[in-house]
Design a protein around this motif. Structure first.
Motif, PDB file in Angstrom:
ATOM      1  N   THR A  77       2.607   5.353  -3.478  1.00  0.00           N
ATOM      2  CA  THR A  77       2.373   4.290  -4.438  1.00  0.00           C
ATOM      3  C   THR A  77       3.092   3.035  -3.961  1.00  0.00           C
ATOM      4  OG1 THR A  77       2.244   5.865  -6.243  1.00  0.00           O
ATOM      5  CG2 THR A  77       2.655   3.586  -6.840  1.00  0.00           C
ATOM      6  N   ASN A  78       2.400   1.940  -3.983  1.00  0.00           N
ATOM      7  CA  ASN A  78       2.978   0.673  -3.567  1.00  0.00           C
ATOM      8  C   ASN A  78       3.633   0.029  -4.778  1.00  0.00           C
ATOM      9  OD1 ASN A  78       3.629  -1.761  -2.531  1.00  0.00           O
ATOM     10  ND2 ASN A  78       1.549  -2.435  -2.170  1.00  0.00           N
ATOM     11  N   PHE A 119       2.503  -8.165  -4.444  1.00  0.00           N
ATOM     12  CA  PHE A 119       2.922  -8.532  -3.097  1.00  0.00           C
ATOM     13  C   PHE A 119       2.638  -7.432  -2.084  1.00  0.00           C
ATOM     14  CE2 PHE A 119       5.760 -10.678  -6.114  1.00  0.00           C
ATOM     15  CZ  PHE A 119       5.379 -11.979  -5.853  1.00  0.00           C
ATOM     16  N   GLY A 120       2.202  -6.277  -2.550  1.00  0.00           N
ATOM     17  CA  GLY A 120       1.982  -5.150  -1.658  1.00  0.00           C
ATOM     18  C   GLY A 120       0.569  -5.095  -1.115  1.00  0.00           C
ATOM     19  N   ASP A 121       0.439  -4.555   0.076  1.00  0.00           N
ATOM     20  CA  ASP A 121      -0.853  -4.397   0.733  1.00  0.00           C
ATOM     21  C   ASP A 121      -1.176  -2.910   0.794  1.00  0.00           C
ATOM     22  OD1 ASP A 121      -3.083  -4.404   2.341  1.00  0.00           O
ATOM     23  OD2 ASP A 121      -2.068  -5.227   4.098  1.00  0.00           O
ATOM     24  N   VAL A 122      -2.168  -2.467   0.024  1.00  0.00           N
ATOM     25  CA  VAL A 122      -2.468  -1.039  -0.031  1.00  0.00           C
ATOM     26  C   VAL A 122      -3.070  -0.516   1.265  1.00  0.00           C
ATOM     27  CG1 VAL A 122      -2.632  -0.916  -2.538  1.00  0.00           C
ATOM     28  CG2 VAL A 122      -4.671  -1.417  -1.216  1.00  0.00           C
ATOM     29  N   ARG A 136      -1.420  -1.467 -13.364  1.00  0.00           N
ATOM     30  CA  ARG A 136      -1.071  -0.316 -12.524  1.00  0.00           C
ATOM     31  C   ARG A 136      -0.622  -0.789 -11.151  1.00  0.00           C
ATOM     32  NH1 ARG A 136      -7.118   0.941 -11.661  1.00  0.00           N
ATOM     33  NH2 ARG A 136      -7.468  -0.095  -9.690  1.00  0.00           N
ATOM     34  N   LEU A 137       0.109   0.087 -10.498  1.00  0.00           N
ATOM     35  CA  LEU A 137       0.523  -0.152  -9.124  1.00  0.00           C
ATOM     36  C   LEU A 137      -0.554   0.383  -8.195  1.00  0.00           C
ATOM     37  CD1 LEU A 137       4.223   1.012  -9.436  1.00  0.00           C
ATOM     38  CD2 LEU A 137       3.383  -1.331  -9.380  1.00  0.00           C
ATOM     39  N   GLY A 138      -0.741  -0.276  -7.092  1.00  0.00           N
ATOM     40  CA  GLY A 138      -1.708   0.192  -6.106  1.00  0.00           C
ATOM     41  C   GLY A 138      -1.110   1.305  -5.268  1.00  0.00           C
ATOM     42  N   GLY A 139      -1.936   1.847  -4.406  1.00  0.00           N
ATOM     43  CA  GLY A 139      -1.448   2.896  -3.533  1.00  0.00           C
ATOM     44  C   GLY A 139      -2.564   3.486  -2.706  1.00  0.00           C
ATOM     45  N   ALA A 140      -2.238   4.554  -2.022  1.00  0.00           N
ATOM     46  CA  ALA A 140      -3.217   5.213  -1.171  1.00  0.00           C
ATOM     47  C   ALA A 140      -2.926   6.702  -1.140  1.00  0.00           C
ATOM     48  CB  ALA A 140      -3.158   4.642   0.238  1.00  0.00           C
ATOM     49  N   SER A 141      -3.964   7.464  -0.829  1.00  0.00           N
ATOM     50  CA  SER A 141      -3.802   8.902  -0.624  1.00  0.00           C
ATOM     51  C   SER A 141      -4.721   9.313   0.515  1.00  0.00           C
ATOM     52  CB  SER A 141      -4.142   9.686  -1.896  1.00  0.00           C
ATOM     53  OG  SER A 141      -5.493   9.520  -2.238  1.00  0.00           O
ATOM     54  N   ILE A 142      -4.291  10.320   1.244  1.00  0.00           N
ATOM     55  CA  ILE A 142      -5.101  10.845   2.336  1.00  0.00           C
ATOM     56  C   ILE A 142      -5.082  12.366   2.295  1.00  0.00           C
ATOM     57  CG2 ILE A 142      -4.744   8.876   3.875  1.00  0.00           C
ATOM     58  CD1 ILE A 142      -2.751  10.645   5.464  1.00  0.00           C
ATOM     59  N   THR A 143      -6.131  12.951   2.830  1.00  0.00           N
ATOM     60  CA  THR A 143      -6.193  14.378   3.105  1.00  0.00           C
ATOM     61  C   THR A 143      -6.396  14.475   4.611  1.00  0.00           C
ATOM     62  OG1 THR A 143      -7.255  14.762   0.978  1.00  0.00           O
ATOM     63  CG2 THR A 143      -7.381  16.541   2.580  1.00  0.00           C
ATOM     64  N   PHE A 144      -5.632  15.322   5.251  1.00  0.00           N
ATOM     65  CA  PHE A 144      -5.748  15.436   6.706  1.00  0.00           C
ATOM     66  C   PHE A 144      -5.529  16.866   7.149  1.00  0.00           C
ATOM     67  CE2 PHE A 144      -1.309  14.578   5.833  1.00  0.00           C
ATOM     68  CZ  PHE A 144      -0.610  15.360   6.732  1.00  0.00           C
ATOM     69  N   LYS A 145      -5.938  17.119   8.391  1.00  0.00           N
ATOM     70  CA  LYS A 145      -5.748  18.429   9.006  1.00  0.00           C
ATOM     71  C   LYS A 145      -4.864  18.275  10.230  1.00  0.00           C
ATOM     72  CE  LYS A 145      -9.995  20.660   7.590  1.00  0.00           C
ATOM     73  NZ  LYS A 145     -10.644  21.920   7.874  1.00  0.00           N
ATOM     74  N   CYS A 146      -4.137  19.309  10.524  1.00  0.00           N
ATOM     75  CA  CYS A 146      -3.394  19.403  11.771  1.00  0.00           C
ATOM     76  C   CYS A 146      -4.145  20.430  12.614  1.00  0.00           C
ATOM     77  CB  CYS A 146      -1.959  19.846  11.526  1.00  0.00           C
ATOM     78  SG  CYS A 146      -0.958  18.634  10.642  1.00  0.00           S
ATOM     79  N   VAL A 147      -4.785  19.967  13.691  1.00  0.00           N
ATOM     80  CA  VAL A 147      -5.662  20.825  14.491  1.00  0.00           C
ATOM     81  C   VAL A 147      -5.209  20.837  15.953  1.00  0.00           C
ATOM     82  CG1 VAL A 147      -7.639  20.472  12.975  1.00  0.00           C
ATOM     83  CG2 VAL A 147      -7.275  18.920  14.875  1.00  0.00           C
TER      84      VAL A 147
END
Length: 109
Positions: free
Chosen positions: A34-35, A40-43, A80-91
């Protein structure tokens, strides 16, 4: 009292709340940030930071980072505050790089 309020305001503008990579499946992880910098934040920078952290996480396991999903939420001041989420794999070997929506092709008019 004024000093405490000022310190709290500065701290809330400079930090980010985040979750460490959380295993959600076979070699699949979820992370979010969460930013808290408000307007002032860049998501997009927050999303990039998550990907960098995910890459380091996978490298620590001797594997490669492969992005599965990415989502950003824009800041809305006072709502609300901005933000980001990711789903990733370790392969063992990443084989499906994520391309830009234009597949890396740009045109000049």
């Amino acid at each position: 009292m004024k000093k405490a309020i000022l310190i709290l305001a500065v701290a809330s503008l400079s930090g980010c709340a985040s979750t460490a990579p959380t295993k959600i499946g076979a070699d699949t992880y979820y992370a979010s940030r969460t930013n808290t910098a408000g307007i002032f934040g860049d998501v997009t920078a927050v999303a990039g930071r998550l990907m960098g952290d995910g890459n380091q996480f996978c490298e620590s396991q001797g594997k490669e980072f492969e992005l599965v999903t990415q989502q950003t939420t824009q800041n809305i001041p006072g709502v609300r505050l901005g933000g980001a989420s990711i789903t990733f794999k370790c392969v063992a070997h990443a084989n499906s790089p994520v391309m830009r929506p234009d597949n890396g092709v740009t045109t000049v008019n």
